[in-house]
Design an enzyme around this catalytic site. Structure first.
Site, PDB file in Angstrom:
ATOM      1  N   ASP A   1       9.308   2.748   0.935  1.00 32.98           N
ATOM      2  CA  ASP A   1       8.252   3.597   1.484  1.00 32.98           C
ATOM      3  C   ASP A   1       8.203   3.372   2.993  1.00 32.98           C
ATOM      4  O   ASP A   1       7.676   2.373   3.472  1.00 32.98           O
ATOM      5  CB  ASP A   1       6.925   3.228   0.805  1.00 32.98           C
ATOM      6  CG  ASP A   1       5.739   4.015   1.358  1.00 32.98           C
ATOM      7  OD1 ASP A   1       5.902   4.683   2.390  1.00 32.98           O
ATOM      8  OD2 ASP A   1       4.656   3.940   0.751  1.00 32.98           O
TER       9      ASP A   1
ATOM     10  N   TYR B   1       0.856  -1.193   0.000  1.00 32.95           N
ATOM     11  CA  TYR B   1       0.000   0.000   0.000  1.00 32.95           C
ATOM     12  C   TYR B   1       0.887   1.235   0.000  1.00 32.95           C
ATOM     13  O   TYR B   1       1.792   1.362   0.830  1.00 32.95           O
ATOM     14  CB  TYR B   1      -0.924   0.018   1.234  1.00 32.95           C
ATOM     15  CG  TYR B   1      -1.787   1.257   1.227  1.00 32.95           C
ATOM     16  CD1 TYR B   1      -2.949   1.301   0.454  1.00 32.95           C
ATOM     17  CD2 TYR B   1      -1.404   2.400   1.918  1.00 32.95           C
ATOM     18  CE1 TYR B   1      -3.704   2.460   0.387  1.00 32.95           C
ATOM     19  CE2 TYR B   1      -2.155   3.556   1.858  1.00 32.95           C
ATOM     20  CZ  TYR B   1      -3.310   3.578   1.094  1.00 32.95           C
ATOM     21  OH  TYR B   1      -4.046   4.729   1.015  1.00 32.95           O
TER      22      TYR B   1
HETATM   23  N1  PMP Z   1       2.571   4.761   2.115  1.00 33.49           N
HETATM   24  C1  PMP Z   1       2.286   4.057   3.204  1.00 33.49           C
HETATM   25  C2  PMP Z   1       3.145   2.881   3.553  1.00 33.49           C
HETATM   26  C3  PMP Z   1       1.200   4.412   4.004  1.00 33.49           C
HETATM   27  O1  PMP Z   1       0.906   3.688   5.109  1.00 33.49           O
HETATM   28  C4  PMP Z   1       0.424   5.549   3.662  1.00 33.49           C
HETATM   29  C5  PMP Z   1      -0.763   5.993   4.490  1.00 33.49           C
HETATM   30  N2  PMP Z   1      -1.547   5.009   5.018  1.00 33.49           N
HETATM   31  C6  PMP Z   1       0.766   6.267   2.518  1.00 33.49           C
HETATM   32  C7  PMP Z   1       1.851   5.858   1.770  1.00 33.49           C
HETATM   33  C8  PMP Z   1      -0.019   7.491   2.095  1.00 33.49           C
HETATM   34  O2  PMP Z   1       0.176   8.540   2.966  1.00 33.49           O
HETATM   35  P1  PMP Z   1      -0.907   9.719   3.111  1.00 33.49           P
HETATM   36  O3  PMP Z   1      -2.145   9.090   3.655  1.00 33.49           O
HETATM   37  O4  PMP Z   1      -0.269  10.697   4.042  1.00 33.49           O
HETATM   38  O5  PMP Z   1      -1.107  10.303   1.742  1.00 33.49           O
END
Ligand code: PMP
Length: 424
Positions: free
Chosen positions: A244, A143
């Site tokens: 990420d 994700y």
């Molecule tokens: N990458 C990961 C691993 C996440 O957990 C999230 C948020 N759940 C995101 C990206 C996206 O971040 P945001 O909700 O701040 O746009």
């Protein structure tokens, strides 16, 4: 009293319906690890407001940093201008993240930092005269966010975005890593991914993954050896590695950054969520000199991104204070203590009939049920016992603020045991 009727009829909440809205609970203030309902009841926030409020709420040091910055300037554009909070923050990020990440792009949310990471990878290969290297290899159960570029890298089936499939860039997907955190990774375990890389490296720009902890796509913890092997494959076949760490960054997995479990460094790293201690929205994408030099020596000569609120001084100032606080306090000990307590106190659920698995890593505790839970009923039960969690499908999990006391964590875990222990 808050106008909940207006809320219900006019306001979108995350992944919500305006025809059949799920209940939302009115919160008026928050302090320490507790959020307070309008009727005065305090709930222990077992979610850290989605991985972000690692120091808890209403933290004097963070408030003071914002107050003091506000009196100087809340915002100024970052195009052609710079300021101390951003410089200080980028220095800190370069120093703390694994070498050789040395260049920083300040973005405004996690998803945007993923967009930036993808653009960096694409622009890098374009600059190298290899524009055909434009696909990404992502992992099932991964994700990375809700915007279009990020969505295209989420698990195409359970990634919540299959509705948009026809509009998304078609990337390649490897099976989710199977070896668990404490298991070795065999040749076969990496076999499918290795095959995809071997067969497609000429069109692949990068591998994108959440290191060690797959978050919203399944709350799965996987083997550091798997991550090391992915790094090796990226080196062997000349692919960039995008890690990420939006959810895992700043200690959550038991290391400051989850990549450290494997002793590797990515070419591009995304950070967000806990970056400001959960006070303001801010994210960052870091890259190596090699990636930055590659991008800037290409046709465009510049990196093609620049949001209005880039490097917002208020957010940078509070991020600086949050990082200082993290390092001043013994975060490693705090996270180790939470890990030990979660392991011990959630263990009884392993034998519960409705439970498929219980797993803990760092300050993350996951109970995977055999069947999806009824969120509404479960939340009512949790709230009646003074606990806030946001279950998702079969997953009921907690990632509490690092400052949680032993007693409050016990209340959280005993509530989970009590409420989940009886479910089918
Ligand atoms: N990458 C990961 C691993 C996440 O957990 C999230 C948020 N759940 C995101 C990206 C996206 O971040 P945001 O909700 O701040 O746009």
């Amino acid at each position: 009293m808050m106008d909940l009727d207006f809320d219900k009829n006019h306001i979108w909440h995350p992944y919500s319906s305006l025809i059949n809205p799920p209940p939302v609970y009115p919160i008026t203030r928050a302090e320490g690890v507790r959020i307070y309902l309008e009727d005065g009841r305090g709930l222990i926030d077992g979610m850290s407001s989605w991985w972000s409020t690692m120091h808890g709420y209403n933290v004097p040091e963070l408030n003071a940093a914002m107050q003091s910055q506000m009196e100087k300037m809340s915002h100024v554009m970052f195009g052609g201008l710079t300021h101390e909070p951003a410089i200080e923050l980028c220095k800190k990020l370069v120093a703390l993240t694994p070498e050789p990440l040395r260049k920083v792009f300040l973005a405004d949310s996690g998803s945007v930092s993923v967009e930036v990471a993808i653009k960096m990878a694409l622009q890098y290969w374009h600059s190298q005269g290899k524009p055909e290297k434009s696909k990404l290899l992502a992992l099932r159960n991964g994700y990375h966010g809700d915007t279009f570029g990020a969505m295209a890298t989420c698990d195409p089936v359970n990634g919540m975005h299959h509705l948009f499939a026809s509009q998304l860039t078609q990337h390649l997907f490897a099976p989710a890593p199977q070896p668990k955190f404490d298991e070795p990774c065999s040749h076969e375990d990496i076999g499918e991914l290795a095959k995809i890389v071997e067969e497609n490296h000429q069109q692949l720009a990068a591998v994108i993954l959440e290191p060690i902890v797959q978050g919203a796509g399944g709350m799965r913890f996987y083997s550091p050896e798997y991550l090391r092997k992915v790094r090796e494959l990226c080196d062997q076949y000349d692919l960039l590695l995008i890690a990420d760490e939006i959810a895992t960054g700043f200690g959550r997995s038991g290391r400051l950054f989850a990549c450290e479990h494997a002793g590797i460094s990515p070419d591009i790293l995304t950070l967000g969520k806990a970056l400001t201690g959960g006070t303001m929205t801010l994210a960052a994408t870091l890259c190596t000199d090699k990636v930055a030099d590659g991008i800037c020596s290409g046709e465009a000569g510049v990196f093609m991104h620049g949001p209005t609120f880039m490097g917002n001084p208020l957010a940078c100032a509070v991020a600086n204070a949050s990082i200082e606080l993290l390092l001043q306090r013994d975060w490693q000990q705090q996270v180790n203590n939470i890990e030990a307590q979660l392991r011990e106190e959630l263990a009884p659920l392993k034998n519960a009939k409705g439970v498929a698995d219980v797993r803990v890593l760092g300050a993350i505790g996951v109970v995977e049920m055999k069947n999806p839970v009824d969120n509404k009923t479960l939340q009512e039960q949790l709230i009646a016992r003074g606990v806030w969690l946001r279950p998702f499908g079969k997953l009921v999990y907690t990632m509490p603020p690092y400052v949680i006391s032993k007693e409050d964590l016990s209340q959280l875990t005993s509530t989970m045991v009590e409420v989940l222990g009886n479910l089918q």
